[in-house]
Design a protein around this motif. Structure first.
Motif, PDB file in Angstrom:
ATOM      1  N   GLY A   1       0.824  -1.192   0.000  1.00  0.00           N
ATOM      2  CA  GLY A   1       0.000   0.000   0.000  1.00  0.00           C
ATOM      3  C   GLY A   1       0.861   1.246   0.000  1.00  0.00           C
ATOM      4  O   GLY A   1       2.057   1.190  -0.309  1.00  0.00           O
ATOM      5  N   PRO A   2       0.301   2.393   0.376  1.00  0.00           N
ATOM      6  CA  PRO A   2       1.033   3.649   0.299  1.00  0.00           C
ATOM      7  C   PRO A   2       2.069   3.851   1.400  1.00  0.00           C
ATOM      8  O   PRO A   2       2.878   4.775   1.314  1.00  0.00           O
ATOM      9  CB  PRO A   2      -0.078   4.703   0.412  1.00  0.00           C
ATOM     10  CG  PRO A   2      -1.162   4.013   1.177  1.00  0.00           C
ATOM     11  CD  PRO A   2      -1.115   2.583   0.746  1.00  0.00           C
ATOM     12  N   GLU A   3       2.045   3.000   2.418  1.00  0.00           N
ATOM     13  CA  GLU A   3       3.030   3.135   3.494  1.00  0.00           C
ATOM     14  C   GLU A   3       4.091   2.044   3.352  1.00  0.00           C
ATOM     15  O   GLU A   3       4.454   1.686   2.254  1.00  0.00           O
ATOM     16  CB  GLU A   3       2.314   3.132   4.841  1.00  0.00           C
ATOM     17  CG  GLU A   3       1.377   4.329   5.002  1.00  0.00           C
ATOM     18  CD  GLU A   3       0.817   4.472   6.395  1.00  0.00           C
ATOM     19  OE1 GLU A   3       1.489   4.072   7.359  1.00  0.00           O
ATOM     20  OE2 GLU A   3      -0.318   4.973   6.524  1.00  0.00           O
ATOM     21  N   SER A   4       4.585   1.515   4.455  1.00  0.00           N
ATOM     22  CA  SER A   4       5.745   0.625   4.404  1.00  0.00           C
ATOM     23  C   SER A   4       5.349  -0.815   4.689  1.00  0.00           C
ATOM     24  O   SER A   4       4.850  -1.124   5.764  1.00  0.00           O
ATOM     25  CB  SER A   4       6.795   1.085   5.416  1.00  0.00           C
ATOM     26  OG  SER A   4       7.952   0.302   5.323  1.00  0.00           O
TER      27      SER A   4
ATOM     28  N   PRO B   1      -3.329  -4.148   0.430  1.00  0.00           N
ATOM     29  CA  PRO B   1      -4.423  -4.791  -0.304  1.00  0.00           C
ATOM     30  C   PRO B   1      -4.903  -6.069   0.376  1.00  0.00           C
ATOM     31  O   PRO B   1      -4.106  -6.934   0.740  1.00  0.00           O
ATOM     32  CB  PRO B   1      -3.807  -5.087  -1.676  1.00  0.00           C
ATOM     33  CG  PRO B   1      -2.342  -5.020  -1.481  1.00  0.00           C
ATOM     34  CD  PRO B   1      -2.087  -4.075  -0.365  1.00  0.00           C
ATOM     35  N   THR B   2      -6.214  -6.174   0.553  1.00  0.00           N
ATOM     36  CA  THR B   2      -6.835  -7.387   1.085  1.00  0.00           C
ATOM     37  C   THR B   2      -7.922  -7.848   0.119  1.00  0.00           C
ATOM     38  O   THR B   2      -8.307  -7.116  -0.791  1.00  0.00           O
ATOM     39  CB  THR B   2      -7.452  -7.142   2.478  1.00  0.00           C
ATOM     40  OG1 THR B   2      -8.428  -6.095   2.384  1.00  0.00           O
ATOM     41  CG2 THR B   2      -6.381  -6.747   3.484  1.00  0.00           C
ATOM     42  N   THR B   3      -8.411  -9.055   0.333  1.00  0.00           N
ATOM     43  CA  THR B   3      -9.416  -9.635  -0.556  1.00  0.00           C
ATOM     44  C   THR B   3     -10.776  -9.675   0.137  1.00  0.00           C
ATOM     45  O   THR B   3     -10.867  -9.631   1.367  1.00  0.00           O
ATOM     46  CB  THR B   3      -9.003 -11.054  -0.990  1.00  0.00           C
ATOM     47  OG1 THR B   3      -8.607 -11.799   0.171  1.00  0.00           O
ATOM     48  CG2 THR B   3      -7.839 -11.007  -1.963  1.00  0.00           C
TER      49      THR B   3
ATOM     50  N   ALA C   1     -11.911 -11.308   3.723  1.00  0.00           N
ATOM     51  CA  ALA C   1     -10.706 -11.585   4.508  1.00  0.00           C
ATOM     52  C   ALA C   1     -11.011 -11.590   6.000  1.00  0.00           C
ATOM     53  O   ALA C   1     -11.903 -10.869   6.474  1.00  0.00           O
ATOM     54  CB  ALA C   1      -9.634 -10.544   4.207  1.00  0.00           C
ATOM     55  N   TYR C   2     -10.258 -12.387   6.757  1.00  0.00           N
ATOM     56  CA  TYR C   2     -10.436 -12.458   8.212  1.00  0.00           C
ATOM     57  C   TYR C   2     -10.346 -11.058   8.834  1.00  0.00           C
ATOM     58  O   TYR C   2     -11.132 -10.694   9.706  1.00  0.00           O
ATOM     59  CB  TYR C   2      -9.372 -13.378   8.813  1.00  0.00           C
ATOM     60  CG  TYR C   2      -9.268 -13.285  10.316  1.00  0.00           C
ATOM     61  CD1 TYR C   2     -10.250 -13.834  11.129  1.00  0.00           C
ATOM     62  CD2 TYR C   2      -8.198 -12.624  10.909  1.00  0.00           C
ATOM     63  CE1 TYR C   2     -10.168 -13.731  12.504  1.00  0.00           C
ATOM     64  CE2 TYR C   2      -8.111 -12.522  12.287  1.00  0.00           C
ATOM     65  CZ  TYR C   2      -9.091 -13.074  13.080  1.00  0.00           C
ATOM     66  OH  TYR C   2      -9.011 -12.969  14.444  1.00  0.00           O
ATOM     67  N   GLN C   3      -9.343 -10.270   8.401  1.00  0.00           N
ATOM     68  CA  GLN C   3      -9.183  -8.890   8.876  1.00  0.00           C
ATOM     69  C   GLN C   3      -8.836  -8.038   7.665  1.00  0.00           C
ATOM     70  O   GLN C   3      -7.754  -8.183   7.098  1.00  0.00           O
ATOM     71  CB  GLN C   3      -8.082  -8.793   9.944  1.00  0.00           C
ATOM     72  CG  GLN C   3      -7.833  -7.381  10.461  1.00  0.00           C
ATOM     73  CD  GLN C   3      -6.667  -7.311  11.435  1.00  0.00           C
ATOM     74  OE1 GLN C   3      -6.424  -8.245  12.208  1.00  0.00           O
ATOM     75  NE2 GLN C   3      -5.924  -6.220  11.398  1.00  0.00           N
ATOM     76  N   ASP C   4      -9.737  -7.167   7.271  1.00  0.00           N
ATOM     77  CA  ASP C   4      -9.524  -6.422   6.027  1.00  0.00           C
ATOM     78  C   ASP C   4      -9.087  -4.981   6.237  1.00  0.00           C
ATOM     79  O   ASP C   4      -8.929  -4.232   5.271  1.00  0.00           O
ATOM     80  CB  ASP C   4     -10.773  -6.463   5.147  1.00  0.00           C
ATOM     81  CG  ASP C   4     -11.990  -5.857   5.826  1.00  0.00           C
ATOM     82  OD1 ASP C   4     -11.845  -5.303   6.938  1.00  0.00           O
ATOM     83  OD2 ASP C   4     -13.085  -5.934   5.234  1.00  0.00           O
ATOM     84  N   THR C   5      -8.864  -4.576   7.490  1.00  0.00           N
ATOM     85  CA  THR C   5      -8.389  -3.218   7.766  1.00  0.00           C
ATOM     86  C   THR C   5      -7.214  -3.259   8.735  1.00  0.00           C
ATOM     87  O   THR C   5      -7.101  -4.157   9.576  1.00  0.00           O
ATOM     88  CB  THR C   5      -9.501  -2.338   8.362  1.00  0.00           C
ATOM     89  OG1 THR C   5     -10.017  -2.982   9.536  1.00  0.00           O
ATOM     90  CG2 THR C   5     -10.620  -2.135   7.357  1.00  0.00           C
ATOM     91  N   TYR C   6      -6.364  -2.270   8.621  1.00  0.00           N
ATOM     92  CA  TYR C   6      -5.197  -2.112   9.499  1.00  0.00           C
ATOM     93  C   TYR C   6      -5.654  -1.662  10.884  1.00  0.00           C
ATOM     94  O   TYR C   6      -6.444  -0.728  11.013  1.00  0.00           O
ATOM     95  CB  TYR C   6      -4.257  -1.088   8.863  1.00  0.00           C
ATOM     96  CG  TYR C   6      -3.063  -0.704   9.696  1.00  0.00           C
ATOM     97  CD1 TYR C   6      -2.003  -1.594   9.877  1.00  0.00           C
ATOM     98  CD2 TYR C   6      -2.975   0.562  10.277  1.00  0.00           C
ATOM     99  CE1 TYR C   6      -0.896  -1.242  10.624  1.00  0.00           C
ATOM    100  CE2 TYR C   6      -1.861   0.929  11.026  1.00  0.00           C
ATOM    101  CZ  TYR C   6      -0.830   0.023  11.203  1.00  0.00           C
ATOM    102  OH  TYR C   6       0.268   0.375  11.937  1.00  0.00           O
TER     103      TYR C   6
END
Length: 209
Positions: free
Chosen positions: A147-150, A175-177, A180-185
């Motif tokens: 993604g846009p970070e590291s 990027p997640t699908t 997904a089990y966890q789709d956000t940071y």
């Protein structure tokens, strides 16, 4: 045996095939790290590059050796929380004994292949996934994921159907699908200082997540 050039060269991971030939994945800042005739990338791209070397079983010769990298830092992880984090990533062999590598790149011009899942750096540092032929002359596939970070890749495994699994550390907007089990940071913001773990599964050609 020694293997290296005039600057800093680091092995990160190694594995042997059924013929006891050794593959070494690492990073190098040397302009003269030893590469072989016809190698995928015979010259240093800039800053640190990923290096992959394939040695004969008795260590007497290089079967293949190549740089892989762009103009910025490749193969040295900026997400360094624990001892040795800078020098992570992995090389394994798939079921055809072809080398699979997971690592990281901060280069805007890291070499990827046609049809790659992600062909350009999304920002800061991304994970990279690659497969080569045994002589290290051909990059069979190469893709970024990030993604846009590291973000960075630490481990890689191959499944019997050819699928490729990687794990690593990711920051916001990785990027997640769907489903997904966890789709956000969920970690705090802060770029290189924080990350969540991730697991990703690719098809055999690195074109689909």
């Amino acid at each position: 045996t020694f293997i290296g050039g005039a600057s800093s060269d680091y092995p990160h991971s190694m594995i042997s095939n059924s013929a006891l030939e050794l593959y070494v994945y690492g990073s190098s800042s040397s302009d003269n790290f030893p590469t072989t005739t016809g190698s995928f990338q015979p010259t240093h791209g800039g800053d640190s590059d990923i290096i992959i070397s394939h040695l004969a079983a008795d260590g007497s010769a290089l079967i293949g050796s190549t740089y892989v990298g762009g103009s910025a830092s490749d193969g040295r992880n900026a997400n360094s929380f624990n001892y040795g984090d800078t020098y992570r990533g992995e090389i394994v062999l798939d079921y055809d004994e072809l080398p699979l590598i997971v690592s990281c790149s901060s280069s805007s011009n890291f070499p990827t292949t046609a049809g790659a899942y992600q062909s350009t750096n999304a920002g800061s540092q991304d994970a990279v996934v690659m497969r080569f032929n045994p002589e290290l002359t051909t990059q069979q596939f190469s893709t970024l994921i990030g993604g846009p970070e590291s973000d960075t890749g630490y481990g890689i495994r191959n499944a019997t159907d050819g699928s490729i699994y990687i794990c690593g550390g990711a920051a916001d907007d990785f990027p997640t699908t769907a489903g997904a089990y966890q789709d956000t940071y969920l970690g705090p913001s802060g770029g290189f200082e924080f990350s969540d773990g991730f697991v990703a599964k690719f098809n055999a050609t690195g074109s689909s997540l």
